[in-house]
Enzyme design. Structure first.
Site, short mmCIF file in Angstrom:
data_model
loop_
_atom_site.label_atom_id
_atom_site.label_comp_id
_atom_site.label_asym_id
_atom_site.label_seq_id
_atom_site.Cartn_x
_atom_site.Cartn_y
_atom_site.Cartn_z
N SER A 141 0.83 -1.20 0.00
CA SER A 141 0.00 0.00 0.00
C SER A 141 0.86 1.24 0.00
O SER A 141 2.03 1.22 0.36
CB SER A 141 -0.89 0.01 1.23
OG SER A 141 -0.07 0.20 2.38
N LYS A 142 0.22 2.31 -0.41
CA LYS A 142 0.85 3.62 -0.48
C LYS A 142 1.41 4.04 0.87
O LYS A 142 2.43 4.70 0.94
CB LYS A 142 -0.22 4.64 -0.90
CG LYS A 142 0.12 5.40 -2.14
CD LYS A 142 -0.84 6.56 -2.30
CE LYS A 142 -0.63 7.19 -3.64
NZ LYS A 142 -1.79 7.20 -4.48
N ARG A 143 0.70 3.65 1.92
CA ARG A 143 1.09 4.11 3.25
C ARG A 143 2.50 3.69 3.63
O ARG A 143 3.17 4.35 4.38
CB ARG A 143 0.08 3.64 4.30
CG ARG A 143 -0.92 4.72 4.67
CD ARG A 143 -1.99 4.20 5.59
NE ARG A 143 -2.82 3.21 4.89
CZ ARG A 143 -3.07 2.00 5.35
NH1 ARG A 143 -2.55 1.61 6.49
NH2 ARG A 143 -3.84 1.17 4.68
#
Ligand code: GLU
Length: 490
Positions: free
Chosen positions: A255-257
């Protein structure tokens, strides 16, 4: 299947930038096509108009081109099975919806969004999995015709048969079976007249004669719907291969996070396409031995779907960095020179100091490259790890000053300056000999000069060979920097 019939596709939805997972799908399709002498097709799946992003298609094509994944058929390039953009194929989908309605394996649904929302809430309350309750399946033909005549908006749903096993074999996962009860009466045509992904995808895979559907695991649960659609139409199934999920190091879904997910971001950070492609190839595939470094050409020869495993592939940035280091050091000097010059011209503003590549001629930059080659992971490291090749140090590492600089050091360095001044067109060994003489006449060990000299010319305590640095900077600059350090270091 004979090799000339292999046709695979990468079918992204243009909803933004190309995700690294998308690049992996594109790469595996590309490699499989190259390995088997088949065709690699790019198809744009843009029927979800609400998610459409301006410029996304151009960006996708640009990024695939950058990575070296040239497609044989697709938008712009064309081909015998076009158009390759789904929004230009709506008539084809409408025709196919008619076929399904005629066969009574699909039906119109007039339920309003409010009713569906209500239904969903009730199912949630009862802890049932969300599924259309088939109210519109009970409508009589007359009710359907009246509703159409009165202009009521409708969608078309597939009529999933009750309680039958839906089976298909997957090259990576083996035999897969889903009971049809778990499959929703999927909407195939939306009220705006556009097909959903499921219908358009199956119709196009068939019409474009796709032999192998190679895509991410997230589409595995949609495959039973697709298999049913192939059955409804009476079409032969393609072969399926669902690629393992990409995971963060903590094994959660990538994920981007936890880091960058757009290929663009990696490109902007200075990753080489060779390194990124090599890294992406190893996300789920392995050559069956210890080798890890591959060029795209090598991958084209080595790749096979049989060597793709089904367990999730961890996206390990240290590995990517290591591959970048490996591919950078394999590049010929001239190529690195071109990249360094481009970096110098484009990043002037963000550098703490102003450098104009014209300030440093090719010969100078090539010697910097030679000295730093084994120490850099990125092209920018030539400047960031050894700024002293581009400017005299502005500061001196205090820890090194503390350890290596004492009250007598300036005096000793003055002797060294005297020795250096007398050299004519010195080579590395001449500087070295001059340093030995200076150390001897000051009655100190060589170390008493070597460390302060490194500090004076670079501001740092480590780096490539000291006399390599001195040789690259030249006699005048070296002497100037020693004098500067004597003045500044207290
Ligand atoms: N349009 C889908 C996507 O965005 C394609 C999935 C498939 O390959 O079937 O990934």
């Amino acid at each position: 299947m004979s090799s000339d019939t292999v046709r695979v596709r990468f079918a992204p939805s243009p909803t933004g930038f190309l995700h690294v997972g998308g690049l992996r799908t594109a790469l595996f399709n590309f490699l499989f096509a190259r390995k088997t002498g088949g065709k690699f097709i790019l198809r744009i799946e843009d029927t979800d108009r609400t998610r459409y992003v301006e410029g996304a298609v151009e960006n996708l094509i640009k990024t695939l081109h950058w990575a070296g994944l040239e497609y044989d058929e697709g938008p712009i390039a064309g081909g015998d099975y076009g158009p390759y953009v789904q929004s230009e194929r709506t008539d084809i989908y409408k025709k196919h919806i008619e076929i399904l309605l005629e066969k009574r394996v699909a039906y119109r649904c007039f339920c309003t969004p409010e009713r569906l929302e209500q239904m969903r809430k009730e199912q949630e309350k009862k802890r049932l999995s969300p599924k259309y309750d088939r109210r519109c399946l009970l409508l009589s033909e007359k009710e359907v015709q009246d509703s159409i005549a009165s202009g009521k908006p409708f969608v078309v749903r597939m009529k999933v048969p009750e309680h039958v096993p839906v089976r298909f074999s997957d090259i990576i996962r083996g035999e897969v079976e889903f009971m049809s009860d778990r499959v929703d009466d999927q909407v195939l045509l939306k009220s705006d007249g556009y097909p959903t992904y499921h219908l358009a995808n199956v119709v196009d895979d068939h019409l474009m004669k796709i032999s192998h559907v190679i895509r991410g695991e997230e589409w595995l649960s949609s495959t039973p719907k697709h298999v049913l659609l192939y059955e409804f139409f009476g079409w032969e199934l393609p072969k399926f291969a669902h690629l393992p999920l990409l995971l963060n190091p903590d094994r959660s879904k990538l994920s981007k996070r936890q880091g960058d997910v757009a290929v663009e971001d990696y490109r902007a950070k200075g990753y080489l396409k060779e390194a990124l492609v090599n890294f992406i190839a190893l996300l789920g595939w392995n050559p069956g031995d210890e080798r890890e470094i591959f060029t795209l050409e090598e991958l084209e020869k080595e790749f096979s779907l049989e060597r793709v495993n089904k367990s999730g592939a961890v996206f390990n940035i240290e590995k990517l960095n290591w591959l970048n280091f490996q591919h950078l050091r394999r590049k010929p000097d001239t190529e690195v020179l071109a990249m360094l010059k481009e970096y110098l011209t484009h990043s002037q503003n963000s550098l703490q100091f102003t450098v104009h590549s014209s300030q440093f001629d090719d010969q100078y930059l090539l010697s910097v490259i030679g000295a730093m080659r084994e120490r850099v992971t990125f092209v920018k490291d030539f400047v960031e790890k050894s700024p002293y090749f581009f400017q005299a140090p502005k500061a001196y590492d205090p820890a090194v000053v503390k350890k290596r600089w004492n009250q007598q050091t300036p005096e000793h360095l003055k002797v060294l300056v005297d020795e250096f001044s007398q050299l004519v067109s010195p080579q590395k060994k001449d500087y070295e000999a001059a340093l030995h003489r200076a150390a001897e006449s000051s009655k100190i060990g060589n170390g008493g000069l070597i460390h302060p000299l490194r500090l004076a010319v670079s501001g740092m305590g480590e780096g490539p060979g000291l006399f390599d640095i001195v040789l690259i900077l030249g006699k005048e600059e070296t002497i100037r920097r020693i004098n500067l350090a004597i003045e500044r270091i207290k």
